[in-house]
Structure formats: C-alpha cells, structure tokens
Design a protein around this motif. Structure first.
Motif, PDB file in Angstrom:
ATOM      1  N   TYR A 193       0.764  -1.193   0.105  1.00  0.00           N
ATOM      2  CA  TYR A 193       0.012   0.071   0.026  1.00  0.00           C
ATOM      3  C   TYR A 193       0.827   1.206  -0.121  1.00  0.00           C
ATOM      4  O   TYR A 193       0.584   2.016  -0.643  1.00  0.00           O
ATOM      5  CB  TYR A 193      -0.966  -0.016   1.180  1.00  0.00           C
ATOM      6  N   THR A 249      -4.187   6.932  -7.510  1.00  0.00           N
ATOM      7  CA  THR A 249      -3.270   5.894  -6.940  1.00  0.00           C
ATOM      8  C   THR A 249      -4.061   4.722  -6.704  1.00  0.00           C
ATOM      9  O   THR A 249      -3.756   3.458  -6.661  1.00  0.00           O
ATOM     10  CB  THR A 249      -2.893   6.382  -5.661  1.00  0.00           C
ATOM     11  N   TYR A 253      -4.479  -0.138  -6.069  1.00  0.00           N
ATOM     12  CA  TYR A 253      -4.977  -1.034  -5.026  1.00  0.00           C
ATOM     13  C   TYR A 253      -6.144  -1.910  -5.231  1.00  0.00           C
ATOM     14  O   TYR A 253      -6.848  -2.526  -4.314  1.00  0.00           O
ATOM     15  CB  TYR A 253      -5.620   0.014  -4.117  1.00  0.00           C
ATOM     16  N   TYR A 254      -6.236  -2.318  -6.563  1.00  0.00           N
ATOM     17  CA  TYR A 254      -7.525  -3.418  -6.748  1.00  0.00           C
ATOM     18  C   TYR A 254      -7.112  -4.724  -6.360  1.00  0.00           C
ATOM     19  O   TYR A 254      -8.011  -5.380  -5.717  1.00  0.00           O
ATOM     20  CB  TYR A 254      -7.637  -3.470  -8.470  1.00  0.00           C
ATOM     21  N   TRP A 255      -5.882  -5.267  -6.410  1.00  0.00           N
ATOM     22  CA  TRP A 255      -5.670  -6.485  -6.231  1.00  0.00           C
ATOM     23  C   TRP A 255      -4.533  -6.823  -5.405  1.00  0.00           C
ATOM     24  O   TRP A 255      -3.862  -7.883  -5.301  1.00  0.00           O
ATOM     25  CB  TRP A 255      -5.546  -7.300  -7.724  1.00  0.00           C
ATOM     26  N   ILE A 256      -4.301  -5.995  -4.437  1.00  0.00           N
ATOM     27  CA  ILE A 256      -3.294  -6.227  -3.447  1.00  0.00           C
ATOM     28  C   ILE A 256      -3.792  -6.104  -2.124  1.00  0.00           C
ATOM     29  O   ILE A 256      -2.829  -6.002  -1.000  1.00  0.00           O
ATOM     30  CB  ILE A 256      -2.045  -5.300  -3.792  1.00  0.00           C
ATOM     31  N   GLY A 257      -4.848  -6.056  -1.734  1.00  0.00           N
ATOM     32  CA  GLY A 257      -5.224  -6.450  -0.383  1.00  0.00           C
ATOM     33  C   GLY A 257      -6.491  -5.130   0.102  1.00  0.00           C
ATOM     34  O   GLY A 257      -7.294  -5.636   0.961  1.00  0.00           O
ATOM     35  N   PRO A 258      -6.342  -3.951  -0.383  1.00  0.00           N
ATOM     36  CA  PRO A 258      -7.512  -2.806   0.051  1.00  0.00           C
ATOM     37  C   PRO A 258      -8.743  -3.347  -0.434  1.00  0.00           C
ATOM     38  O   PRO A 258      -9.106  -4.227  -1.475  1.00  0.00           O
ATOM     39  CB  PRO A 258      -7.123  -1.886  -0.639  1.00  0.00           C
ATOM     40  N   LYS A 259      -9.884  -2.859   0.177  1.00  0.00           N
ATOM     41  CA  LYS A 259     -11.313  -3.266  -0.034  1.00  0.00           C
ATOM     42  C   LYS A 259     -11.823  -2.978  -1.375  1.00  0.00           C
ATOM     43  O   LYS A 259     -10.992  -1.946  -2.097  1.00  0.00           O
ATOM     44  CB  LYS A 259     -12.198  -2.570   1.042  1.00  0.00           C
ATOM     45  N   PRO A 260     -12.776  -3.391  -1.947  1.00  0.00           N
ATOM     46  CA  PRO A 260     -13.401  -3.315  -3.228  1.00  0.00           C
ATOM     47  C   PRO A 260     -13.758  -1.723  -3.655  1.00  0.00           C
ATOM     48  O   PRO A 260     -13.791  -1.516  -4.794  1.00  0.00           O
ATOM     49  CB  PRO A 260     -14.560  -4.232  -3.258  1.00  0.00           C
ATOM     50  N   TYR A 261     -14.172  -0.959  -2.609  1.00  0.00           N
ATOM     51  CA  TYR A 261     -14.652   0.368  -3.227  1.00  0.00           C
ATOM     52  C   TYR A 261     -13.427   0.913  -4.006  1.00  0.00           C
ATOM     53  O   TYR A 261     -13.688   1.846  -4.567  1.00  0.00           O
ATOM     54  CB  TYR A 261     -14.932   1.254  -2.016  1.00  0.00           C
ATOM     55  N   TRP A 262     -12.100   0.689  -3.773  1.00  0.00           N
ATOM     56  CA  TRP A 262     -10.946   1.013  -4.451  1.00  0.00           C
ATOM     57  C   TRP A 262     -11.230   0.966  -6.125  1.00  0.00           C
ATOM     58  O   TRP A 262     -10.646   1.688  -6.957  1.00  0.00           O
ATOM     59  CB  TRP A 262      -9.670   0.628  -3.933  1.00  0.00           C
ATOM     60  N   LEU A 263     -11.890  -0.107  -6.503  1.00  0.00           N
ATOM     61  CA  LEU A 263     -12.008  -0.535  -7.760  1.00  0.00           C
ATOM     62  C   LEU A 263     -12.868   0.806  -8.612  1.00  0.00           C
ATOM     63  O   LEU A 263     -12.504   1.019  -9.622  1.00  0.00           O
ATOM     64  CB  LEU A 263     -12.965  -1.670  -8.168  1.00  0.00           C
ATOM     65  N   LEU A 265     -13.094   3.821  -7.058  1.00  0.00           N
ATOM     66  CA  LEU A 265     -12.357   5.124  -6.781  1.00  0.00           C
ATOM     67  C   LEU A 265     -10.950   5.243  -7.918  1.00  0.00           C
ATOM     68  O   LEU A 265     -10.984   6.145  -8.673  1.00  0.00           O
ATOM     69  CB  LEU A 265     -11.935   5.343  -5.551  1.00  0.00           C
ATOM     70  N   TYR A 329      -8.193  -6.446 -14.235  1.00  0.00           N
ATOM     71  CA  TYR A 329      -8.433  -7.741 -13.649  1.00  0.00           C
ATOM     72  C   TYR A 329      -7.761  -8.876 -14.626  1.00  0.00           C
ATOM     73  O   TYR A 329      -7.096  -9.534 -14.178  1.00  0.00           O
ATOM     74  CB  TYR A 329      -9.738  -7.974 -13.664  1.00  0.00           C
TER      75      TYR A 329
ATOM     76  N   ARG B  39      -8.738  -8.233   6.111  1.00  0.00           N
ATOM     77  CA  ARG B  39      -8.301  -8.684   4.393  1.00  0.00           C
ATOM     78  C   ARG B  39      -7.041  -9.433   4.786  1.00  0.00           C
ATOM     79  O   ARG B  39      -6.880 -10.415   3.842  1.00  0.00           O
ATOM     80  CB  ARG B  39      -8.009  -7.298   3.800  1.00  0.00           C
ATOM     81  N   MET B  68       1.416 -10.982  -6.496  1.00  0.00           N
ATOM     82  CA  MET B  68       0.040 -10.310  -6.675  1.00  0.00           C
ATOM     83  C   MET B  68       0.070  -9.256  -7.703  1.00  0.00           C
ATOM     84  O   MET B  68      -0.267  -8.246  -7.736  1.00  0.00           O
ATOM     85  CB  MET B  68      -0.516  -9.590  -5.211  1.00  0.00           C
ATOM     86  N   ILE B 137      -4.209 -13.439   1.666  1.00  0.00           N
ATOM     87  CA  ILE B 137      -4.667 -12.020   1.571  1.00  0.00           C
ATOM     88  C   ILE B 137      -5.853 -11.949   0.699  1.00  0.00           C
ATOM     89  O   ILE B 137      -6.013 -12.443  -0.531  1.00  0.00           O
ATOM     90  CB  ILE B 137      -3.445 -11.243   0.862  1.00  0.00           C
ATOM     91  N   ASP B 138      -6.748 -11.245   1.211  1.00  0.00           N
ATOM     92  CA  ASP B 138      -8.017 -10.950   0.397  1.00  0.00           C
ATOM     93  C   ASP B 138      -7.815  -9.939  -0.686  1.00  0.00           C
ATOM     94  O   ASP B 138      -7.770  -8.963  -0.409  1.00  0.00           O
ATOM     95  CB  ASP B 138      -9.319 -10.794   1.379  1.00  0.00           C
ATOM     96  N   ASN B 139      -7.651 -10.476  -1.903  1.00  0.00           N
ATOM     97  CA  ASN B 139      -7.517  -9.401  -2.970  1.00  0.00           C
ATOM     98  C   ASN B 139      -8.255  -9.171  -4.020  1.00  0.00           C
ATOM     99  O   ASN B 139      -7.915  -9.271  -5.272  1.00  0.00           O
ATOM    100  CB  ASN B 139      -5.898  -9.840  -3.365  1.00  0.00           C
ATOM    101  N   ASN B 140      -9.531  -9.223  -3.665  1.00  0.00           N
ATOM    102  CA  ASN B 140     -10.750  -9.287  -4.819  1.00  0.00           C
ATOM    103  C   ASN B 140     -10.541 -10.377  -5.797  1.00  0.00           C
ATOM    104  O   ASN B 140     -10.800 -10.048  -7.062  1.00  0.00           O
ATOM    105  CB  ASN B 140     -10.650  -8.018  -4.967  1.00  0.00           C
TER     106      ASN B 140
END
Lengths: 465, 148
Positions: A193, A249, A253-263, A265, A329, B39, B68, B137-140
C-alpha cells in the motif's frame, strides 16, 4: 548564460546522459534474455540486469531534474545559485553512490549485497525500484536535502516565479514521498500500500509538477510567448495532475489487499489522468504556434512538442487502456503493463530531460543559443529514431500482452496455458521488441554523435568553454 | 476569454483541488489501514512469515517474479503458487518448494534460468510460510485463474 553558476548543471546533464546510455545497454540485455533465457547466465542473471536497467533510469532522471533545477532556478530567480560548491560536492556524492550501488548489483549476488550493507538492521531492500541498500537510500536523502536547501535558498534570495515555485514544490514532494521507501513493515499488504506512495505519487503526482515547470520554462524561452499565458497553463496542468492523480493511486489498489471500493475510486479518477498529459500536448503546440520569435534551437522545440505527445500517448492513452478495474483484472502484471511503462517513462520523463538538455547544453557549451544547424539535424535524427523505436517497442509489447491475456488469463483453469508456455508463444513479439530496441540504441548513438558534429556556433554570442 | 478564466483562478483550483484531494486520500488511507486486518489475516503472520518476507526481499525474487501481479514479468506469478504447485496443501507445497529450490538452475539450454540461492531447509520453510500467508490475503479474487 545569464548567470555563471548555471554552469554547474553541465556535469549533471553529461552524467545523466551516460547513465541513460548504460540503461539502454542493459535494456538490450534483458530484452534478449526474454527470448534467449540463459543469455549471460549465471554471470548477469535477469534480476540483476533488470534492477540495473530500472535503477539507472531513476538515477539518470534524478540527475537530469537536478541539472534542470540548477540551470533554470538562477535564471528564474534572477540571482546566482546559493552555493556552487555545494552543488559540485553533491554531484560527486550522488555519482559515487550511484556507481557503487550499480556495481554492487552486478558484482555480487544480491543477498551478499544485503548482508554486506547490513540490510537486516533496517530492511528496506528487495522491493521493486527500491532495491538500493538502505545506506544508499540514506545517501539519496542526504543529497536531496542538500540540493533542496541550495535551490530553496536561491529562490528565497531572488524572484519567486510560478515556474520556480512549482518546480521546488515538485522537488520537495519528490523528496518527501521517497521517505516512504524506509517504511517496510512485515505485513506485505501494508508494505505494498505505501510502496505506491513512492512509485505512483512520484510519476503520476509530483514529477508532473517538475515536468510541467521545465516544459513551461523551455517554452517561455524558445517561443517568447507572454509569461502570464504560460503560467496560467502551468497551473491548469498541475491542478489536473493532482486532482486526478492522487486518488488515481487507487488503480494500484485493486488486487493487493485493500477493499473493493478502490475499484470504483481508482477506475474513476485514473480514467481522468490522461487530461493533464493531454493539456501538456495542447500547451506545447499552442505556444509554438503562437510564438513571437523563431528561436534558432529548433531541436529543443522538437523535444518540447515530442514530450507532450509521447507523454500523452504513453502515460495517457496506454495508461487508460488498462486502468479500468474490469480490464485491469485481466491485464494486471502482464506485458501490457510493460508496454505502458516503457512509453510513459520515455515520453514523459526521459523526453522532458532531453528537452531541457537540448535547450541548455548549447548555452552551457558556449555555442550561443543553439548548436550548429548540422548538429541539430543529427540530434533530430536521434529524436526520430529513438521515438519511433519506442513506439514499436510499445506496440510489440502490447501485442505480446494481448496474446498473453488471451492464452493465460481468459480461459478457465483447465484450458489456460501456464506462464512459461505462454512466454514461448510470445517469442515472436519479444524478438521484434528486441529489434526495435536495437533501433532505439542506434538512435541513441545518433543523438550522442550530435554533440560532436559541427561544433561551430550559429550565434554571434559565442563563448569558449 | 483570458479575462473570464484568470491565472489566479487557475492557481486557486490547483491549491484548493490538491489540498482537498490530499485530505480525501489521507482519509481513505486511514480507513484502508483500519480495515486491513480483516483482509490480510495478520493473526496468521508468524515470525516464520516475517523471516520469509525478508528472504524474499534479500534474494530479489521480485526481480524476476511477480507477487499479486507486481514485480517483474519474467517468471511466474507467486501470489497463488501455493494453490498452483501445492494444491493448497501445506505439506505438499513445502515439499515441492524444497525440491524446486534445490534443483536450480535447471540448466535447460535456452530456457529462462533461475539462480541457485543456497537456502537451507529452515529458510525454504520460512519462504513457504510467507508465500502461503500471502496467498490468503483477500485481494478481490485476483488472478483470474490458477495460472496467475
């Protein structure tokens, strides 16, 4: 030269160009390793050569930015540089640190370098682009602080123009964001992050301030367009850069741990990131069309317009191509990423450096306002060869990326090709990319040779030096 | 036109816009860091995982592989190698990884070559623990399929 102290920019530019050449050599090596997997193995394994390729890029761009600042800040501020001596000392410190780091990458296995520099005391190594030993990172911070002090004092003592204010804001941001390279938690998700705070907030944030101000300076000098007009453009560009780029930024953050709302934003804001780059293109062309004088350095104007176009294509268009979350994705970490990276870095940051170097070098070398027409023709050949080659490198990598997604990512698990099998299928693209790379290298040689042809001055104001 | 949109207006948009979005970004970061434990499952982040991360870094694995999706694109993605090569079974994966690391370089002419890193059994175990923890890790739901 308006101020004698501007001359200190020259070693910075020369050294930047030498590192640039070395970067390209290593690019050719790793490009070949993509298809001849054991080329130079085990003497120069891919990971070491790639690290040299990317780290040299970063270091030569930083040398170029520093040279640009030493050249343009005294002229903008209307005073001599605060300390020429400090600038000279820092040049040698930075050059030594850079050479030692690269030598370390090549001469010993990375794990030995980590052990030798006591990485375990304060682990910061082994993360992409931030591979430098911790002690070298400290060296970079020391150089940056001394440099900012020198430039800052110069501005404080002189005129505070929009250009030098924006430039130092960008440079301060550059130094500030680099501090996050020292934050390396045991938790990989947090590590990643904040890693982007260095990488993304550099190239899609504060570096755009640096690029914009250098471009504005060169355009004022070469077109004679009213400063008020150019400064307004500069504000618009950097406003759009930060308004889109900071939340942009999120596309990392899509696929490295942060929550889906970053998709959402990340997709929304980064889809707008081409705007500032588009504005830079329109800016450069507009100013050139409105020019009030015909500056004899036509090569510098070509670079200025070229960097606008190529930054828009590389950062803007090729960035947009894979920035929306549903697309990303499939393309994340594929050759599409590599395609974008190459054209964006060349178009925006390599070319803005080559722009200021093209503008400043004739002055620094005592050739007057411009190199001889003959030298400029050779330089422009270098421009076209390198730029067209980079377009082809990008297209071939894009082709490789599309095929990679098709073979490896789109099918379901039972039909998808493995990574290594996919790479075999992409070989033809990688060969063509390597040929384009050789074209780039020829362009580079052409560009370098322009410094040695027709050294005779075009201007009546010629110095020896 | 020049009168309608002045330099001052442009400057105000720059300053106002950047301050607003910096604060917005800091707010989002605060929220992300706070929500991250659910997560990343840090309750499973053992000392072995931490040692494995250091090994990962000090051998510059990212110089060829991606994790990842980030890193170099020269060698396979390792964020899901636990599922791909270990079928999500810890013992199977650890056995595979030890054998794989010991066998390097494979010396197949023309094939991309992985260096011999001379890791001992404990180190390979740590590295495996790090890769297993990372894979959880939950990565969507990236990557799209097992091939990475």
């Amino acid at each position: 030269m308006k101020f004698e102290s501007q001359a200190v920019a020259k070693p910075y530019f020369v050294f930047a160009l030498l590192l640039f050449a070395l970067q390209i050599v290593f690019g050719l090596i790793i490009g070949l390793q993509y298809v001849v997997g054991d080329f130079l193995f085990p003497y120069i394994p891919f990971n070491a050569a790639r690290m040299v390729h990317t780290n040299l890029l970063i270091v030569w761009l930083l040398f170029g930015f520093m040279g640009a600042a030493y050249y343009l800040v005294p002229e903008e501020a209307g005073v001599e540089l605060y300390s020429v001596k400090l600038a000279k000392i820092l040049f040698w410190v930075f050059a030594a640190a850079g050479v030692l780091t690269v030598a370390g990458y090549l001469l010993v296995p990375y794990a030995k370098l980590a052990a030798f520099t006591k990485n375990e005391w304060f682990p910061t190594m082994g993360r992409e682009f931030l591979e430098q030993p911790t002690i070298a990172k400290v060296g970079i911070v020391v150089v940056a602080l001394g440099f900012l002090f020198n430039i800052g004092m110069t501005i404080l003592q002189g005129r505070k123009t929009v250009i030098n204010t924006v430039l130092i804001t960008g440079l301060l941001g550059l130094a500030l964001m680099f501090l996050f390279s020292f934050y390396n938690p045991e938790n990989l998700a947090l590590d990643k992050y904040f890693w982007w705070w260095v990488v993304h907030l550099w190239v899609e944030g504060v570096w755009e301030l640096i690029m914009g101000s250098i471009l504005a300076f060169v355009l004022i000098k070469t077109t004679g367009v009213d400063r008020e007009v150019i400064e307004k453009w500069l504000y618009v560009i950097i406003a759009m850069a930060l308004i889109t780029g900071i939340i942009g930024t999120g596309h990392h953050y899509y696929w490295i741990g942060p929550k889906p709302y970053w998709l959402w934003l990340g997709s929304f804001f980064s889809a707008l990131e081409p705007i500032p780059f588009f504005a830079m293109t329109v800016f450069a062309f507009n100013m050139v069309f409105k020019r009030r004088r015909n500056h004899p350095n036509r090569a510098a104007l070509l670079w200025a317009m070229g960097t606008g176009v190529m930054a828009f294509l590389g950062a803007g268009v090729w960035g947009f191509l894979h920035t929306l979350a549903p697309v990303n994705y499939l393309t994340h970490g594929s050759q599409i990423t590599a395609a974008h990276g190459h054209m964006a870095f060349y178009g925006a940051y390599a070319m803005i450096n080559l722009t200021i170097i093209s503008y400043a070098m004739p002055v620094l070398r005592g050739q007057g306002e411009a190199a001889s027409p003959k030298a400029q023709v050779v330089e422009m050949w270098g421009f076209w060869l390198m730029t067209v080659s980079m377009v082809f490198i990008t297209l071939f990598l894009t082709g490789a990326g599309i095929l990679q997604v098709w073979l490896q990512r789109l099918p379901d698990a039972s039909n998808a090709l493995s990574f290594m099998d996919t790479m075999d299928q992409l070989a033809v693209f990688f060969w063509m990319r390597e040929i384009a790379g050789v074209g780039f290298f020829i362009g580079l040689l052409c560009y370098f040779s322009s410094f040695f042809v027709g050294a005779k001055s075009t201007s009546t104001v010629a110095f020896n030096g | 036109m020049a009168e309608v949109f002045t330099k001052t207006a442009a400057r105000n948009i720059y300053i106002g816009g950047s301050v607003f979005f910096i604060l917005f970004f800091l707010g989002l970061t605060f929220e992300t860091v706070r929500s991250m434990p659910t997560r990343d499952h840090r309750e499973n982040l053992t000392e072995s995982v931490a040692r494995g991360k250091l090994l990962w870094e000090e051998n510059n694995c990212i110089g060829c592989h991606s994790l990842m999706g980030e890193g170099a694109y020269f060698a396979p993605e390792l964020g899901n190698v636990f599922q791909r090569r270990g079928m999500a079974n810890e013992q199977a994966f650890k056995g595979f990884l030890k054998g794989w690391m010991d066998a390097q370089p494979l010396n197949v002419p023309g094939r991309r070559a992985m260096p011999q890193f001379n890791l001992n059994a404990d180190e390979v175990n740590d590295l495996a623990d790090f890769l297993i923890w990372t894979s959880n890790i939950d990565n969507n739901n990236w990557p799209p399929n097992i091939e990475g």
